[in-house]
Design an enzyme around this catalytic site. Structure first.
Site, PDB file in Angstrom:
ATOM      1  CG  ASP A 421      -1.996   0.934   1.219  1.00 62.70           C
ATOM      2  OD1 ASP A 421      -2.323   1.405   0.120  1.00 62.70           O
ATOM      3  OD2 ASP A 421      -2.547   1.239   2.286  1.00 62.70           O
ATOM      4  CG  ASP A 610      -4.955   0.635   5.803  1.00 62.42           C
ATOM      5  OD1 ASP A 610      -5.477  -0.475   5.570  1.00 62.42           O
ATOM      6  OD2 ASP A 610      -5.466   1.709   5.446  1.00 62.42           O
ATOM      7  CG  ASP A 614      -4.981  -2.293   2.081  1.00 60.14           C
ATOM      8  OD1 ASP A 614      -5.432  -2.130   0.942  1.00 60.14           O
ATOM      9  OD2 ASP A 614      -4.228  -1.471   2.636  1.00 60.14           O
TER      10      ASP A 614
END
Length: 721
Positions: A421, A610, A614
């Site tokens: 991410d 996070d 996700d």
């Protein structure tokens, strides 16, 4: 606003087979708790959803762990709850010494030994007591193994002491019944039990020391708390008696007793030991605080919101316990090898007995049989993997790496791809306003900023706060909004002075706007009557450790891919700085599909996110790494938690995985190789050239191998930060 759904427990799927996931988890990606996306689809959620309660099935079960001495499940060592080996050894030692002083070794009387009339009967009585007391954990453990249809180390030990004891009782009885002298093995029996008890005591001590991480976490919590009563007086109570809703007073320098929200006072709180945040964080009324953190200054009055198993520290302790209790594929292999050794030892012992019985006599045959059973005991093999993992778990926890699933360590060494991410993972997440403009002749830029600051005033997200701070620094007062609502997957909307406004991402707006977007910037539009009246561009900065992480991944043969919900320009800017491939405008569904497609290609995938939106891709990946700890999704979906949110910790995890797996293989090779070589020698294959192993010598050598694998495990180290 979309419905809020619970996540399926990741523990359930992993216990059935490694990472068996299905599309059911995609329901989770459709959750409507995206607050303000700002092109980071799936990276911005309202604060309320960040503090969801942990599922009951994920709450701590202290009794389970305590019932096993804190070590239940260490690769075939569940039998450890059958006794305190230190106490067993120390109480068995006098009995064992007397037996060895009164019994010849292999029929040979040593200088320190002696005998008297009926001393052999006394020895038989003492040996019986020793068998019942000192031998209990071994034959009870063997019963457990046979119940589980997995005979192993304890079964072998029981065979060794059983053969030597019962044959010796037979020998003594024969002397008095027939007058024939038959050699007994009480010396070997006693020495074997003492050595085994000592070895297990050493093992338990080593495993216990490797598990100090949980104890250290528990020590962060004060034992007592100052509870504020209705008349504002203060009463001291044990922390265990605190209830949700209690108000506690915490003075400067004290550790906060429980998770809660500040009602009165302001201070700077040090959360370094819990979250890795090096700087004390300013806390005011309404802010959340974590139990175990330190109040640096001022007096805080805190309303207790979580206690016991639901607290942050308890969740962290649960993660460590789960890591120590879950078997990995390598450990299962070790258990299988131990089981094979059991059957091989039985076969070798039978062959040795029959062969030596045919070549010599019963006494010699029994000697070789007992020696074979002793030397074949896979104690070192059974200890090899659990000690490495216990050490690894402790070492990781001290660095803020909480490994939920042991298998993650092994799979990480086979990883082909790591998907990362962007916001908050590779970048600081501390957005700065790079540009803000009015796009309407009816509004001045200052009015646009006042509206943006007003509609974002209730959010704690870094993007929102950067807009509020930017307006504040320019001396622009926020405009009050009568109502503010979340636009699922897009941003926020609200009403002020009879006008309806939206502050939404570029993707959500979906129209082309004449606005100069700085390279790498995230853009949001202020919309009224479906027309953009203002725009704001925000920039995010790379974390210092991100570039080094990319180099480490590439050197380990892992291809990094950045997957972000941000726009093409923002993603491209960061990706170019890092020199990696990227995927922009990625929704949670897109990230899930990316992981799935790579796995379908046969790739082993690590996903770093996070731990909130996700979650589906974290759960689907071979190894899910969540940034930050304490949330429900982090507990449910990830295999590894990085409490410090530092890319350098991903590097540390890769190092930990490589070194842990290397130590596992070293110990596995030593444990299995030692036994496979020793069994034929113990059976007497080298007897024609004068090389044999007595039972006691076999026990000594076996204990030495145990010490070797223990020392090897405890030498596991990570590079200094």
């Amino acid at each position: 606003m979309g419905s809020k759904k619970k996540y399926t427990s990741n523990n359930e799927s992993k216990h059935s087979s490694p990472k068996q996931k299905n599309h059911e988890q995609m329901d989770h990606s459709k959750m409507g708790h995206d607050h303000h996306i700002h092109e980071e689809s799936g990276e911005h959620v309202p604060h309320a959803y960040r503090d969801e309660q942990v599922h009951p099935e994920h709450q701590m079960n202290h009794n389970h762990h305590e019932g096993h001495g804190g070590h239940g499940g260490h690769g075939g060592h569940e039998h450890h709850h059958h006794g305190n080996f230190k106490e067993l050894f120390l109480k068995s030692l006098p009995l064992g010494i007397i037996v060895m002083l009164l019994s010849p070794m292999m029929g040979v009387t040593l200088p320190f030994q002696f005998s008297f009339s009926y001393s052999d009967i006394l020895v038989a009585v003492l040996a019986t007591i020793l068998m019942i007391y000192g031998g209990k954990p071994f034959y009870m453990g063997a019963i457990d193994e046979f119940k589980q249809k997995a005979p192993g180390m304890m079964a072998l030990v029981t065979l060794g002491i059983g053969v030597s004891y019962f044959y010796s009782i037979y020998a003594v009885a024969t002397r008095y019944v027939t007058g024939e002298h038959v050699m007994d093995f009480f010396f070997e029996f006693a020495s074997l039990i003492l050595i085994m008890l000592l070895g297990h005591w050493i093992e338990m001590k080593a495993v216990g020391e490797a598990g100090d991480a949980q104890k250290a976490l528990a020590e962060l919590m004060p034992k007592d708390a100052d509870v504020v009563l209705e008349d504002d007086s203060v009463e001291s109570r044990p922390v265990s008696h605190l209830q949700v809703g209690d108000v506690i007073r915490v003075q400067a320098g004290e550790n906060i007793p429980a998770d809660g929200m500040i009602q009165r006072g302001q201070s700077r709180v040090n959360e370094a030991l819990l979250t890795g945040e090096s700087k004390p964080i300013e806390k005011n009324v309404g802010d959340q605080v974590i139990g175990g953190s330190t109040n640096n200054e001022g007096v805080l009055y805190i309303e207790v919101q979580e206690t016991g198993d639901k607290s942050f520290i308890s969740q962290v302790q649960t993660l460590i316990s789960q890591a120590q209790d879950q078997p990995s594929r390598a450990e299962n292999l070790a258990n299988k090898v131990a089981s094979w050794l059991f059957y091989i030892a039985i076969a070798a012992a039978l062959i040795a007995f029959i062969t030596w019985l045919f070549l010599t006599d019963v006494e010699t045959a029994v000697i070789f049989t007992v020696t074979t059973l002793v030397i074949a005991c896979p104690h070192a093999l059974g200890l090899a993997i659990p000690l490495v993992v216990a050490r690894s778990t402790s070492l990781g926890a001290s660095r803020g790496l909480l490994v939920k699933d042991r298998e993650a360590l092994e799979l990480a060494t086979k990883a082909d791809v790591m998907i990362l991410d962007k916001t908050g993972t590779l970048t600081t997440g501390e957005f700065k306003v790079l540009n803000a403009e009015s796009l309407s002749k009816d509004y001045h830029t200052d009015e646009i900023l006042a509206l943006m600051a007003g509609i974002e005033g209730g959010s704690s997200h870094p993007i929102a706060q950067s807009i509020v701070d930017f307006a504040g620094k320019k001396g622009i007062k926020s405009i009050n909004f009568d109502s503010i609502e979340v636009v699922s997957g897009a941003g926020v909307e609200g009403e002020s002075n009879g006008h309806r406004y939206k502050l939404i991402s570029q993707k959500a707006f979906g129209k082309k706007v004449d606005f100069d977007i700085p390279k790498g910037a995230t853009v949001s539009f202020l919309v009224e009557d479906e027309e953009a009246i203002g725009a704001v561009a925000l920039g995010d900065e790379l974390k210092p450790a991100s570039i080094e992480l990319m180099n480490v991944l590439k050197s380990n043969g892992i291809k990094p891919i950045m997957a972000t919900g941000d726009n093409e320009k923002a993603a491209q800017g960061i990706a170019e700085e890092l020199g990696i491939d990227y995927k922009a405008n990625q929704s949670p569904q897109d990230k899930y599909d990316l992981v799935e497609s790579l796995k379908n290609e046969g790739k082993t995938v690590i996903m770093v996110g996070d731990g909130v939106n996700d979650a589906p891709s974290l759960a689907l990946a071979d190894v899910g790494v969540a940034i930050g700890a304490g949330t429900q999704v982090a507990l449910d979906s990830a295999d590894v938690i990085l409490t410090q949110s530092d890319p350098g910790d991903i590097e540390s995890f890769i190092e930990l995985a490589n070194k842990t797996t290397s130590k596992m293989k070293q110990n596995l090779i030593w444990g299995a190789g030692y036994n496979f070589i020793a069994i034929p020698i113990a059976a007497g294959i080298l007897a024609p050239i004068g090389i044999t192993l007595a039972p006691a010598v076999g026990a000594v050598l076996m204990s030495i191998s145990t010490v070797i694998v223990a020392i090897n495990a405890m030498t596991l180290r990570l590079k200094r930060n």
